[in-house]
Design a protein around this motif. Structure first.
Motif, mmCIF file in Angstrom:
data_model
loop_
_atom_site.group_PDB
_atom_site.id
_atom_site.type_symbol
_atom_site.label_atom_id
_atom_site.label_comp_id
_atom_site.label_asym_id
_atom_site.label_seq_id
_atom_site.Cartn_x
_atom_site.Cartn_y
_atom_site.Cartn_z
ATOM 1 N N VAL A 1 38.089 48.349 49.366
ATOM 2 C CA VAL A 1 37.160 48.486 48.234
ATOM 3 C C VAL A 1 35.811 47.805 48.499
ATOM 4 N N ASN A 2 35.630 47.323 49.726
ATOM 5 C CA ASN A 2 34.355 46.719 50.147
ATOM 6 C C ASN A 2 34.045 45.411 49.421
ATOM 7 N N TYR A 3 35.074 44.610 49.194
ATOM 8 C CA TYR A 3 34.927 43.246 48.693
ATOM 9 C C TYR A 3 35.720 42.327 49.610
ATOM 10 N N THR A 4 35.470 41.035 49.520
ATOM 11 C CA THR A 4 36.209 40.104 50.365
ATOM 12 C C THR A 4 37.620 39.886 49.834
ATOM 13 N N GLY A 5 38.532 39.570 50.762
ATOM 14 C CA GLY A 5 39.885 39.227 50.347
ATOM 15 C C GLY A 5 39.893 37.985 49.484
ATOM 16 N N SER A 6 38.937 37.091 49.730
ATOM 17 C CA SER A 6 38.835 35.874 48.936
ATOM 18 C C SER A 6 38.536 36.195 47.473
ATOM 19 N N LEU A 7 37.646 37.161 47.258
ATOM 20 C CA LEU A 7 37.325 37.561 45.885
ATOM 21 C C LEU A 7 38.548 38.174 45.209
ATOM 22 N N VAL A 8 39.265 39.020 45.923
ATOM 23 C CA VAL A 8 40.484 39.601 45.366
ATOM 24 C C VAL A 8 41.437 38.494 44.925
ATOM 25 N N GLU B 1 32.724 47.589 38.230
ATOM 26 C CA GLU B 1 32.648 48.280 39.518
ATOM 27 C C GLU B 1 33.856 47.938 40.391
ATOM 28 N N PHE B 2 34.236 46.661 40.420
ATOM 29 C CA PHE B 2 35.413 46.232 41.176
ATOM 30 C C PHE B 2 36.651 46.963 40.664
ATOM 31 N N SER B 3 36.804 47.013 39.359
ATOM 32 C CA SER B 3 37.991 47.628 38.765
ATOM 33 C C SER B 3 38.068 49.120 39.070
ATOM 34 N N GLU B 4 36.927 49.796 39.021
ATOM 35 C CA GLU B 4 36.915 51.228 39.307
ATOM 36 C C GLU B 4 37.337 51.494 40.745
ATOM 37 N N ARG B 5 36.854 50.667 41.672
ATOM 38 C CA ARG B 5 37.212 50.865 43.082
ATOM 39 C C ARG B 5 38.692 50.585 43.324
#
Length: 282
Positions: free
Chosen positions: A39-46, A59-63
């Motif tokens: 989803v083009n975010y860091t694993g840390s953010l997840v 945007e995060f949720s949609e991806r």
């Protein structure tokens, strides 16, 4: 052995979101880093979102919904999460916004939150307190997603001309904000009228207010003070404010003339300044 923070999904909407995110990720057989890569975010953010230490953005949720095939579950939860992050006194107002079929607002000093740009929001919210500014900005912007609904509300804003000159965030921020207002030209559901200085004494001198109308429920008028909001369904109050709003609309410029004034202020007051050689001045 890595410590895994176990959330109580009943503790809060944010905890519930994190619980569901982890459950669906693990069901898909993905690590936090793998999902982040997808989803083009860091694993840390997840990981931070899964442990309720960071707010999920729409945007995060949609991806993630698309990546995990969760049929929009996380996107729906995001709206609930964002609403609970608003000040307690404003949460009911956000619910009114989400349910209203028509919103009519008069604003004296600044653009209404539903039409603010991100930079303008940051300048407003950070004027006295910049703690958690990223999250607070995301929470305010999330309210604007009511315009993405299948049947969005009709929105009318009468805006004092003074708000066009109140330089919030600097010239660049104001130029972007006014351009954003102009982007709604021709949109029958979002209408902006400017109350000009030439209107003189008018029906809105006592302050800003917003009227909410619903398909079945009674109309509600909302006024705001320092750190407090005052929604009222009192029929006399609503009738008085509805009359005031009618007079404000009558005194305001037409939609076309309002757009022309916004464009004029944007170009003359906040336009890019250039030197004698035509180069932008820093």
């Amino acid at each position: 052995m890595t410590h895994i923070n176990i959330l109580d999904p009943g503790a809060s909407p944010l905890d519930y979101y994190g619980f569901e995110l982890r459950r669906h990720r693990e069901s898909a057989g993905l690590t936090q880093r793998q999902l982040g890569d997808i989803v083009n975010y860091t694993g840390s953010l997840v990981g931070q979102i899964e442990t309720a230490r960071k707010l999920p953005t729409p945007e995060f949720s949609e991806r993630v919904d698309a990546a995990l095939g969760t049929d929009g579950l996380l996107s729906r939860l995001t709206m609930m999460v964002m609403r609970t992050q608003l000040p307690a006194w404003f949460q009911r107002v956000a619910e009114l916004e989400a349910r209203a079929t028509e919103i009519s607002t008069y604003q004296m000093n600044m653009v209404h939150g539903l039409l603010q740009t991100e930079a303008y929001v940051r300048a407003v919210l950070g004027a006295l307190d910049d703690t958690d500014l990223d999250d607070r900005t995301a929470v305010r912007l999330a309210r604007q997603r009511i315009f993405n609904k299948e049947e969005p509300p009709v929105f009318w804003m009468v805006l004092s001309q003074a708000a066009l000159y109140q330089e919030i965030g600097g010239p660049e921020v104001m130029r972007e904000q006014l351009a954003h207002l102009l982007s709604f030209e021709g949109d029958a559901r979002i209408n902006i009228q400017i109350l000009p200085f030439s209107a003189g004494a008018h029906a809105g001198l006592t302050g800003s207010f917003t009227l909410y109308r619903f398909e079945k429920d009674p109309d509600i008028v909302y006024t705001e003070g320092y750190g407090s909001g005052h929604p009222s369904a009192n029929r006399a109050t609503v009738k008085n404010c509805s009359l005031r709003y009618d007079h404000l609309q009558a005194a305001a410029l037409s939609l076309r003339d309002s757009a022309d004034l916004i464009r004029c202020v944007m170009e003359e007051r906040y336009g890019e300044q250039r030197d004698s050689d035509g180069d932008p001045v820093a």
